[in-house]
Design a protein around this motif. Structure first.
Motif, PDB file in Angstrom:
ATOM      1  N   GLY A 181       0.823  -1.204   0.000  1.00 33.53           N
ATOM      2  CA  GLY A 181       0.000   0.000   0.000  1.00 33.53           C
ATOM      3  C   GLY A 181       0.852   1.246   0.000  1.00 33.53           C
ATOM      4  O   GLY A 181       1.869   1.318  -0.683  1.00 33.53           O
ATOM      5  N   SER A 182       0.450   2.244   0.799  1.00 34.91           N
ATOM      6  CA  SER A 182       1.185   3.514   0.835  1.00 34.91           C
ATOM      7  C   SER A 182       1.311   4.006   2.263  1.00 34.91           C
ATOM      8  O   SER A 182       0.546   3.618   3.150  1.00 34.91           O
ATOM      9  N   ILE A 183       2.284   4.895   2.469  1.00 31.80           N
ATOM     10  CA  ILE A 183       2.394   5.618   3.731  1.00 31.80           C
ATOM     11  C   ILE A 183       2.742   7.054   3.385  1.00 31.80           C
ATOM     12  O   ILE A 183       3.628   7.311   2.563  1.00 31.80           O
ATOM     13  N   VAL A 184       1.997   8.007   3.987  1.00 27.02           N
ATOM     14  CA  VAL A 184       2.090   9.408   3.592  1.00 27.02           C
ATOM     15  C   VAL A 184       2.142  10.283   4.837  1.00 27.02           C
ATOM     16  O   VAL A 184       1.352  10.101   5.768  1.00 27.02           O
ATOM     17  N   ALA A 185       3.056  11.239   4.848  1.00 28.20           N
ATOM     18  CA  ALA A 185       3.194  12.173   5.959  1.00 28.20           C
ATOM     19  C   ALA A 185       2.620  13.526   5.588  1.00 28.20           C
ATOM     20  O   ALA A 185       2.545  13.886   4.407  1.00 28.20           O
ATOM     21  N   GLY A 186       2.226  14.301   6.618  1.00 29.57           N
ATOM     22  CA  GLY A 186       1.718  15.635   6.364  1.00 29.57           C
ATOM     23  C   GLY A 186       1.914  16.540   7.558  1.00 29.57           C
ATOM     24  O   GLY A 186       2.171  16.078   8.669  1.00 29.57           O
ATOM     25  N   GLU A 187       1.773  17.843   7.323  1.00 29.13           N
ATOM     26  CA  GLU A 187       1.922  18.819   8.399  1.00 29.13           C
ATOM     27  C   GLU A 187       0.711  18.836   9.315  1.00 29.13           C
ATOM     28  O   GLU A 187       0.759  19.398  10.409  1.00 29.13           O
ATOM     29  N   THR A 188      -0.386  18.244   8.852  1.00 31.93           N
ATOM     30  CA  THR A 188      -1.577  18.011   9.668  1.00 31.93           C
ATOM     31  C   THR A 188      -2.147  16.670   9.256  1.00 31.93           C
ATOM     32  O   THR A 188      -1.800  16.131   8.190  1.00 31.93           O
ATOM     33  N   LEU A 189      -3.051  16.140  10.074  1.00 29.70           N
ATOM     34  CA  LEU A 189      -3.697  14.886   9.705  1.00 29.70           C
ATOM     35  C   LEU A 189      -4.550  15.065   8.456  1.00 29.70           C
ATOM     36  O   LEU A 189      -4.615  14.188   7.592  1.00 29.70           O
ATOM     37  N   GLU A 190      -5.173  16.229   8.337  1.00 28.46           N
ATOM     38  CA  GLU A 190      -5.987  16.501   7.150  1.00 28.46           C
ATOM     39  C   GLU A 190      -5.129  16.544   5.890  1.00 28.46           C
ATOM     40  O   GLU A 190      -5.498  15.965   4.858  1.00 28.46           O
ATOM     41  N   SER A 191      -3.972  17.212   5.947  1.00 29.84           N
ATOM     42  CA  SER A 191      -3.125  17.305   4.760  1.00 29.84           C
ATOM     43  C   SER A 191      -2.525  15.942   4.403  1.00 29.84           C
ATOM     44  O   SER A 191      -2.382  15.614   3.219  1.00 29.84           O
ATOM     45  N   ALA A 192      -2.187  15.139   5.395  1.00 26.67           N
ATOM     46  CA  ALA A 192      -1.676  13.799   5.116  1.00 26.67           C
ATOM     47  C   ALA A 192      -2.751  12.944   4.467  1.00 26.67           C
ATOM     48  O   ALA A 192      -2.487  12.194   3.517  1.00 26.67           O
ATOM     49  N   SER A 193      -3.980  13.063   4.962  1.00 32.85           N
ATOM     50  CA  SER A 193      -5.097  12.318   4.368  1.00 32.85           C
ATOM     51  C   SER A 193      -5.370  12.784   2.945  1.00 32.85           C
ATOM     52  O   SER A 193      -5.573  11.967   2.035  1.00 32.85           O
ATOM     53  N   ASN A 194      -5.350  14.097   2.716  1.00 30.33           N
ATOM     54  CA  ASN A 194      -5.580  14.618   1.367  1.00 30.33           C
ATOM     55  C   ASN A 194      -4.511  14.116   0.395  1.00 30.33           C
ATOM     56  O   ASN A 194      -4.809  13.772  -0.758  1.00 30.33           O
ATOM     57  N   ALA A 195      -3.262  14.088   0.855  1.00 27.95           N
ATOM     58  CA  ALA A 195      -2.180  13.616  -0.008  1.00 27.95           C
ATOM     59  C   ALA A 195      -2.327  12.131  -0.309  1.00 27.95           C
ATOM     60  O   ALA A 195      -2.080  11.684  -1.434  1.00 27.95           O
ATOM     61  N   ALA A 196      -2.719  11.339   0.696  1.00 26.74           N
ATOM     62  CA  ALA A 196      -2.927   9.907   0.478  1.00 26.74           C
ATOM     63  C   ALA A 196      -4.058   9.668  -0.515  1.00 26.74           C
ATOM     64  O   ALA A 196      -3.989   8.767  -1.358  1.00 26.74           O
ATOM     65  N   GLU A 197      -5.099  10.484  -0.435  1.00 27.73           N
ATOM     66  CA  GLU A 197      -6.206  10.360  -1.382  1.00 27.73           C
ATOM     67  C   GLU A 197      -5.769  10.767  -2.783  1.00 27.73           C
ATOM     68  O   GLU A 197      -6.156  10.130  -3.778  1.00 27.73           O
ATOM     69  N   GLU A 198      -4.980  11.839  -2.884  1.00 29.05           N
ATOM     70  CA  GLU A 198      -4.471  12.274  -4.189  1.00 29.05           C
ATOM     71  C   GLU A 198      -3.606  11.194  -4.820  1.00 29.05           C
ATOM     72  O   GLU A 198      -3.658  10.949  -6.034  1.00 29.05           O
ATOM     73  N   LEU A 199      -2.803  10.522  -3.999  1.00 30.25           N
ATOM     74  CA  LEU A 199      -1.963   9.431  -4.495  1.00 30.25           C
ATOM     75  C   LEU A 199      -2.827   8.299  -5.042  1.00 30.25           C
ATOM     76  O   LEU A 199      -2.540   7.739  -6.108  1.00 30.25           O
ATOM     77  N   GLU A 200      -3.908   7.967  -4.336  1.00 34.24           N
ATOM     78  CA  GLU A 200      -4.801   6.905  -4.796  1.00 34.24           C
ATOM     79  C   GLU A 200      -5.468   7.273  -6.121  1.00 34.24           C
ATOM     80  O   GLU A 200      -5.519   6.456  -7.053  1.00 34.24           O
ATOM     81  N   VAL A 201      -5.957   8.492  -6.237  1.00 35.40           N
ATOM     82  CA  VAL A 201      -6.605   8.925  -7.484  1.00 35.40           C
ATOM     83  C   VAL A 201      -5.603   8.963  -8.626  1.00 35.40           C
ATOM     84  O   VAL A 201      -5.925   8.604  -9.769  1.00 35.40           O
ATOM     85  N   SER A 202      -4.374   9.372  -8.337  1.00 37.08           N
ATOM     86  CA  SER A 202      -3.336   9.397  -9.367  1.00 37.08           C
ATOM     87  C   SER A 202      -2.985   7.988  -9.831  1.00 37.08           C
ATOM     88  O   SER A 202      -2.717   7.764 -11.020  1.00 37.08           O
ATOM     89  N   ALA A 203      -2.988   7.041  -8.905  1.00 42.51           N
ATOM     90  CA  ALA A 203      -2.761   5.648  -9.277  1.00 42.51           C
ATOM     91  C   ALA A 203      -3.893   5.132 -10.155  1.00 42.51           C
ATOM     92  O   ALA A 203      -3.669   4.394 -11.120  1.00 42.51           O
ATOM     93  N   GLN A 204      -5.112   5.548  -9.846  1.00 44.78           N
ATOM     94  CA  GLN A 204      -6.252   5.153 -10.666  1.00 44.78           C
ATOM     95  C   GLN A 204      -6.125   5.723 -12.074  1.00 44.78           C
ATOM     96  O   GLN A 204      -6.377   5.027 -13.069  1.00 44.78           O
ATOM     97  N   LEU A 205      -5.720   6.986 -12.182  1.00 44.24           N
ATOM     98  CA  LEU A 205      -5.498   7.584 -13.499  1.00 44.24           C
ATOM     99  C   LEU A 205      -4.427   6.817 -14.275  1.00 44.24           C
ATOM    100  O   LEU A 205      -4.561   6.596 -15.482  1.00 44.24           O
ATOM    101  N   ALA A 206      -3.359   6.427 -13.578  1.00 44.45           N
ATOM    102  CA  ALA A 206      -2.285   5.684 -14.235  1.00 44.45           C
ATOM    103  C   ALA A 206      -2.805   4.387 -14.831  1.00 44.45           C
ATOM    104  O   ALA A 206      -2.394   3.986 -15.935  1.00 44.45           O
ATOM    105  N   PHE A 207      -3.721   3.715 -14.124  1.00 46.98           N
ATOM    106  CA  PHE A 207      -4.293   2.479 -14.652  1.00 46.98           C
ATOM    107  C   PHE A 207      -5.246   2.752 -15.809  1.00 46.98           C
ATOM    108  O   PHE A 207      -5.232   2.042 -16.823  1.00 46.98           O
TER     109      PHE A 207
END
Length: 205
Positions: free
Chosen positions: A159-185
């Motif tokens: 899977g993935s592990i993502v850090a952020g300056e807040t929990l919200e920003s880390a969650s947003n980045a993890a979601e962006e990574l997932e959507v980007s992976a979907q686009l790649a497929f």
């Protein structure tokens, strides 16, 4: 944020990730830095069924000091926090498309920089670390090296592990990574127009 506010936010974001399919069953875990150390989701807990009163508490030296036992993957969270001292939260997910990407036998970047939001939230590219058994301390050195390159790391066959300056920003980045992976497929067998080096650098600057 106060301890109680961080607890409430961790529970709310965990439920949101679960409800929208970014986590299933008891997969994935979250943590956030506090004044006294860290709060973390308990071992074998579901992100969709967390309780503000039932979160693992760890001190600054990562000793378990309260609440239920933390996730067995605490070693990954510790490696990321210690490599990225600015991080205030870490999100680990087994989201579908990132996990699918993590299983591909390919060299080089597995998710191209197709959108500005990918670059702004996770960087130029996302490194992948080799597979290690979940909870194994052997991942430590490779994960630290990867986390030094950027806030997001793909874990091979995991899977993935993502850090952020807040929990919200880390969650947003993890979601962006997932959507980007979907686009790649979705675009996998088609000619794509990735961002140019100048466009990427402009975003990073």
């Amino acid at each position: 944020m106060s301890d109680s506010e961080l607890r409430r936010q961790l529970v709310e974001i965990g439920a949101s990730l679960f409800d929208r399919g970014f986590s299933v069953g008891s997969a994935g875990n979250l943590s956030v830095r506090t004044a006294d150390g860290f709060l973390m989701t308990p071992t074998n807990s579901s992100l969709g069924r967390l309780s503000v009163d039932e979160l693992a508490e760890l001190d600054h030296r990562w000793r378990h000091v309260g609440g239920p036992r933390p996730s067995k993957e605490v070693v990954m969270h510790r490696a990321v926090y210690e490599t990225r001292p600015e991080a205030q939260a870490v999100v680990h997910l087994h989201s579908t498309y990132v996990t699918a990407v993590s299983c591909l036998a390919e060299d080089g970047p597995t998710i191209p920089a197709l959108t500005p939001y990918f670059v702004m939230r996770v960087g130029r590219e996302v490194p992948t670390v080799p597979y290690y058994r979940p909870g194994s301390a052997e991942v430590d050195a490779e994960l630290r090296a990867a986390a030094a390159q950027g806030p997001a790391v793909i874990l091979a066959n995991h899977g993935s592990i993502v850090a952020g300056e807040t929990l919200e920003s880390a969650s947003n980045a993890a979601e962006e990574l997932e959507v980007s992976a979907q686009l790649a497929f979705l675009l996998r067998d088609r000619q794509v127009r990735p961002l140019t080096e100048d466009q990427i650098q402009e975003l990073l600057d």
